[in-house]
Scaffold this motif. Structure first.
Motif, PDB file in Angstrom:
ATOM      1  N   VAL A 143      17.532 -33.855 -13.769  1.00  0.00           N
ATOM      2  CA  VAL A 143      16.206 -33.505 -13.740  1.00  0.00           C
ATOM      3  C   VAL A 143      15.337 -34.390 -12.630  1.00  0.00           C
ATOM      4  O   VAL A 143      14.644 -33.708 -11.681  1.00  0.00           O
ATOM      5  N   LEU A 144      15.552 -35.556 -12.529  1.00  0.00           N
ATOM      6  CA  LEU A 144      14.902 -36.469 -11.414  1.00  0.00           C
ATOM      7  C   LEU A 144      15.289 -35.939 -10.220  1.00  0.00           C
ATOM      8  O   LEU A 144      14.551 -35.906  -9.123  1.00  0.00           O
ATOM      9  N   GLY A 145      16.824 -35.637 -10.189  1.00  0.00           N
ATOM     10  CA  GLY A 145      17.274 -35.556  -8.733  1.00  0.00           C
ATOM     11  C   GLY A 145      16.566 -33.794  -8.161  1.00  0.00           C
ATOM     12  O   GLY A 145      16.178 -33.740  -7.057  1.00  0.00           O
ATOM     13  N   SER A 146      16.729 -33.191  -9.190  1.00  0.00           N
ATOM     14  CA  SER A 146      15.942 -31.677  -8.860  1.00  0.00           C
ATOM     15  C   SER A 146      14.580 -31.957  -8.579  1.00  0.00           C
ATOM     16  O   SER A 146      14.074 -31.034  -7.374  1.00  0.00           O
ATOM     17  N   LEU A 147      13.721 -32.675  -9.144  1.00  0.00           N
ATOM     18  CA  LEU A 147      12.302 -33.021  -8.752  1.00  0.00           C
ATOM     19  C   LEU A 147      12.176 -33.660  -7.541  1.00  0.00           C
ATOM     20  O   LEU A 147      11.465 -32.888  -6.720  1.00  0.00           O
ATOM     21  N   ILE A 201      16.126 -41.325   8.585  1.00  0.00           N
ATOM     22  CA  ILE A 201      15.091 -41.872   7.654  1.00  0.00           C
ATOM     23  C   ILE A 201      14.790 -40.966   6.505  1.00  0.00           C
ATOM     24  O   ILE A 201      14.850 -41.059   5.386  1.00  0.00           O
ATOM     25  N   PHE A 202      14.165 -39.608   6.938  1.00  0.00           N
ATOM     26  CA  PHE A 202      13.626 -38.683   6.106  1.00  0.00           C
ATOM     27  C   PHE A 202      14.656 -37.825   5.513  1.00  0.00           C
ATOM     28  O   PHE A 202      14.410 -37.289   4.014  1.00  0.00           O
ATOM     29  N   SER A 203      15.875 -37.579   5.950  1.00  0.00           N
ATOM     30  CA  SER A 203      16.959 -37.051   5.302  1.00  0.00           C
ATOM     31  C   SER A 203      17.521 -37.817   4.112  1.00  0.00           C
ATOM     32  O   SER A 203      17.918 -37.252   3.285  1.00  0.00           O
ATOM     33  N   ILE A 204      17.030 -39.200   4.209  1.00  0.00           N
ATOM     34  CA  ILE A 204      17.541 -39.996   2.882  1.00  0.00           C
ATOM     35  C   ILE A 204      17.073 -39.218   1.453  1.00  0.00           C
ATOM     36  O   ILE A 204      17.755 -39.297   0.496  1.00  0.00           O
ATOM     37  N   PHE A 205      15.721 -38.582   1.602  1.00  0.00           N
ATOM     38  CA  PHE A 205      15.273 -38.008   0.335  1.00  0.00           C
ATOM     39  C   PHE A 205      16.193 -36.911   0.013  1.00  0.00           C
ATOM     40  O   PHE A 205      16.509 -36.474  -1.369  1.00  0.00           O
ATOM     41  N   GLY A 206      16.623 -36.106   0.623  1.00  0.00           N
ATOM     42  CA  GLY A 206      17.562 -35.072   0.520  1.00  0.00           C
ATOM     43  C   GLY A 206      19.122 -35.541   0.069  1.00  0.00           C
ATOM     44  O   GLY A 206      19.426 -35.157  -1.046  1.00  0.00           O
ATOM     45  N   TYR A 207      19.536 -36.584   0.492  1.00  0.00           N
ATOM     46  CA  TYR A 207      20.578 -37.110   0.225  1.00  0.00           C
ATOM     47  C   TYR A 207      20.554 -37.890  -1.057  1.00  0.00           C
ATOM     48  O   TYR A 207      21.605 -37.835  -1.966  1.00  0.00           O
ATOM     49  N   TRP A 208      19.522 -38.429  -1.496  1.00  0.00           N
ATOM     50  CA  TRP A 208      19.227 -39.014  -2.588  1.00  0.00           C
ATOM     51  C   TRP A 208      19.014 -38.141  -3.777  1.00  0.00           C
ATOM     52  O   TRP A 208      19.833 -38.391  -5.023  1.00  0.00           O
ATOM     53  N   GLY A 209      18.358 -37.075  -3.545  1.00  0.00           N
ATOM     54  CA  GLY A 209      18.349 -35.921  -4.661  1.00  0.00           C
ATOM     55  C   GLY A 209      19.717 -35.404  -4.865  1.00  0.00           C
ATOM     56  O   GLY A 209      19.977 -35.261  -6.053  1.00  0.00           O
ATOM     57  N   MET A 210      20.462 -35.401  -3.938  1.00  0.00           N
ATOM     58  CA  MET A 210      22.075 -34.765  -4.195  1.00  0.00           C
ATOM     59  C   MET A 210      22.590 -35.891  -4.810  1.00  0.00           C
ATOM     60  O   MET A 210      23.361 -35.304  -5.933  1.00  0.00           O
ATOM     61  N   TYR A 211      22.715 -37.082  -4.553  1.00  0.00           N
ATOM     62  CA  TYR A 211      23.169 -38.028  -5.434  1.00  0.00           C
ATOM     63  C   TYR A 211      22.902 -38.143  -6.747  1.00  0.00           C
ATOM     64  O   TYR A 211      23.661 -38.152  -7.778  1.00  0.00           O
ATOM     65  N   LEU A 212      21.533 -38.050  -7.122  1.00  0.00           N
ATOM     66  CA  LEU A 212      20.914 -37.970  -8.523  1.00  0.00           C
ATOM     67  C   LEU A 212      21.708 -36.858  -9.142  1.00  0.00           C
ATOM     68  O   LEU A 212      22.211 -36.961 -10.357  1.00  0.00           O
ATOM     69  N   VAL A 213      21.816 -35.490  -8.507  1.00  0.00           N
ATOM     70  CA  VAL A 213      22.277 -34.349  -9.206  1.00  0.00           C
ATOM     71  C   VAL A 213      23.823 -34.541  -9.474  1.00  0.00           C
ATOM     72  O   VAL A 213      24.166 -34.264 -10.656  1.00  0.00           O
ATOM     73  N   GLY A 214      24.429 -35.256  -8.416  1.00  0.00           N
ATOM     74  CA  GLY A 214      25.891 -35.334  -8.624  1.00  0.00           C
ATOM     75  C   GLY A 214      26.223 -36.416  -9.705  1.00  0.00           C
ATOM     76  O   GLY A 214      27.276 -36.331 -10.355  1.00  0.00           O
ATOM     77  N   VAL A 215      25.254 -37.300  -9.894  1.00  0.00           N
ATOM     78  CA  VAL A 215      25.436 -38.247 -11.059  1.00  0.00           C
ATOM     79  C   VAL A 215      25.396 -37.588 -12.377  1.00  0.00           C
ATOM     80  O   VAL A 215      26.461 -37.699 -13.054  1.00  0.00           O
TER      81      VAL A 215
END
Length: 459
Positions: A266-270, A304-318
């Motif tokens: 949910v957090l990653g999707s948000l 720097i800004f693409s970090i947010f995309g990769y972070w969201g992907m990481y959270l969904v992956g977790v």
């Protein structure tokens, strides 16, 4: 030689090589999906080939008899070479000289695999898609190793003309094989992360230790590429940013999260939805513009800004790792396959109606494509439960124990080849020979390191 470059330049063709990997538009999603059918089936083929007299355990067992040790080492290298011939050599050929046969080969491989499974299961055993708990993690290991093999083959192959330009990284929008690289790394790490295993109580000391090697490697890459005048495509991450800094940033952001893994999705999707909203309301124009200010953020805006995309992907992956791997093993193959199909469907919709796939900004369509493609890869590997044979190979075990060392050695060898060979003028035969030698040297070095119990692991 470019007259603007100093005569002492280590890399006189730097600008030509940068142009060679610039302004590309990639291939189709269908071709990417087809390649992701062929590659894991190669691994399944190797797993189905019996090596009864040679096993990883017996080969690594110490023996007082010097002759026996010597023989076991020779047997180890022989098995390693067989793994190389069955898995890596065909993969390299599919990325180069056989690239125009992708659809035909994918269809042929699919038909043969299904017929083989049907033939093996016709002996009276029932067809089950529930999966075996003990083999599931072996398939995740194979998946992570396959991602690494694709990566170290492509990072050098892309500098030769034998490698199709449609497989190289896209400039702004589009899909390609190499576009999946960073996303696949992030996702592969998330699936087996501490959070996915529900180990959330990580203190700051542990977090700093785990992140510091990535930061160090990021600065080392920056210093070395600048020092030898190595080609760097600025539009990929920015002037100073690189892959290691992105991984470190994702790790730092995730270290602040202390919630159960079932809420990570949910957090990653948000995060991904909010970031996509910002992209569509002006941020993408800023990121994709060629204009850069003198401040550090503007100089490295893509990274720097693409970090947010990769972070969201990481959270969904977790969340997916916890849900698919560590929480339950019933019907995992069907779950992974259905999720892959749903993510592919979502990617097509987003690409057509929201924004085209962009690795450069790591937008929402890019994230869903990475999820779709990687889950497809994993689901095909999981067909191993329906095929007699081993669940892994010697080469996969060696790479898995030294994934970081494999990646670093691949980058070092790629740099050495680029600085010593004019890759742009190399013939197809010369390029293929160099790539085969490079891949074999890398495989043997990592294999020997594993044989003697050497590990390069910081965390």
């Amino acid at each position: 030689m470019d007259p603007s470059l100093p005569k002492s330049s280590f890399n006189p063709n730097k600008h030509l090589k940068e142009e060679f990997v610039s302004n590309l538009s990639g291939s189709s999603m269908l071709e990417i999906a087809a390649l992701t059918v062929i590659i894991p089936i190669l691994v399944l083929i190797r797993h189905s080939i019996s090596s009864k007299s040679i096993t990883g355990a017996s080969l690594k067992k110490k023996n007082d008899d010097a002759v026996s040790v010597n023989r076991s080492f020779k047997a180890y290298l022989a098995t390693l070479s067989l793994d190389f011939l069955v898995i890596i050599v065909p993969m390299l050929l599919f990325f180069t000289v056989l690239a125009d046969w992708t659809y035909i080969l994918a269809s042929l491989f699919t038909i043969v695999t299904l017929l083989y499974i049907a033939a093996k299961r016709s002996g009276g055993s029932s067809l089950s898609f529930e999966g075996e708990p003990n083999s599931l993690r072996a398939y995740v290991t194979s998946y992570r190793v396959v991602v690494m093999i694709i990566t170290f083959l492509c990072i050098l192959a892309v500098d030769f003309r034998i490698f199709p330009r449609r497989y190289a990284k896209t400039e702004t929008y589009g899909t390609s094989l190499m576009d999946l690289g960073v996303g696949a790394f992030v996702l592969a790490n998330s699936l087996v992360s501490r959070h996915a295993r529900n180990i959330t109580s990580v203190n700051w000391k542990t977090a700093i230790i785990s992140i510091s090697p990535l930061i160090i490697l990021g600065f080392l890459r920056l210093i070395t590429t600048t020092g030898v005048d190595y080609q760097v495509h600025v539009g990929e991450y920015g002037v100073h940013w690189n892959f290691f800094f992105t991984l470190a940033a994702v790790s730092i952001l995730t270290s602040f999260i202390n919630i159960p893994p079932q809420y990570f999705g949910v957090l990653g999707s948000l995060v991904l939805v909010v970031y996509q909203f910002c992209l569509m309301h002006g941020l993408n124009h800023y990121l994709l513009s060629n204009e850069r200010g003198m401040d550090i953020i503007s100089q490295n805006k893509e990274g720097i800004f693409s970090i947010f995309g990769y972070w969201g992907m990481y959270l969904v992956g977790v969340y997916l790792g916890n849900y698919l791997i560590y929480r339950s093993s019933r019907w995992v193959l069907m779950r992974v396959l259905v999720l892959s199909i749903l993510f592919w469907f979502l990617t097509v919709l987003l690409d057509r109606h929201v924004e085209r796939v962009s690795r450069r900004t790591c937008n929402l369509p890019y994230v869903t494509m990475v999820l779709a493609d990687n889950l497809q890869l994993l689901s095909i590997l999981m067909l191993g439960d329906l095929i007699p044979g081993s669940k892994t190979s010697l080469l996969e075990e060696a790479f898995n124990r030294n994934l970081l060392a494999t990646f670093l050695l691949g980058n070092i060898l790629t740099g050495l080849v680029n600085l010593s060979v004019d890759t742009l003028s190399a013939s197809s035969i010369t390029a293929l020979f160099i790539l085969l030698v490079y891949a074999y040297v890398l495989s043997v070095v990592i294999g020997i390191a594993d044989y003697f119990g050497m590990k390069l692991k910081f965390w």
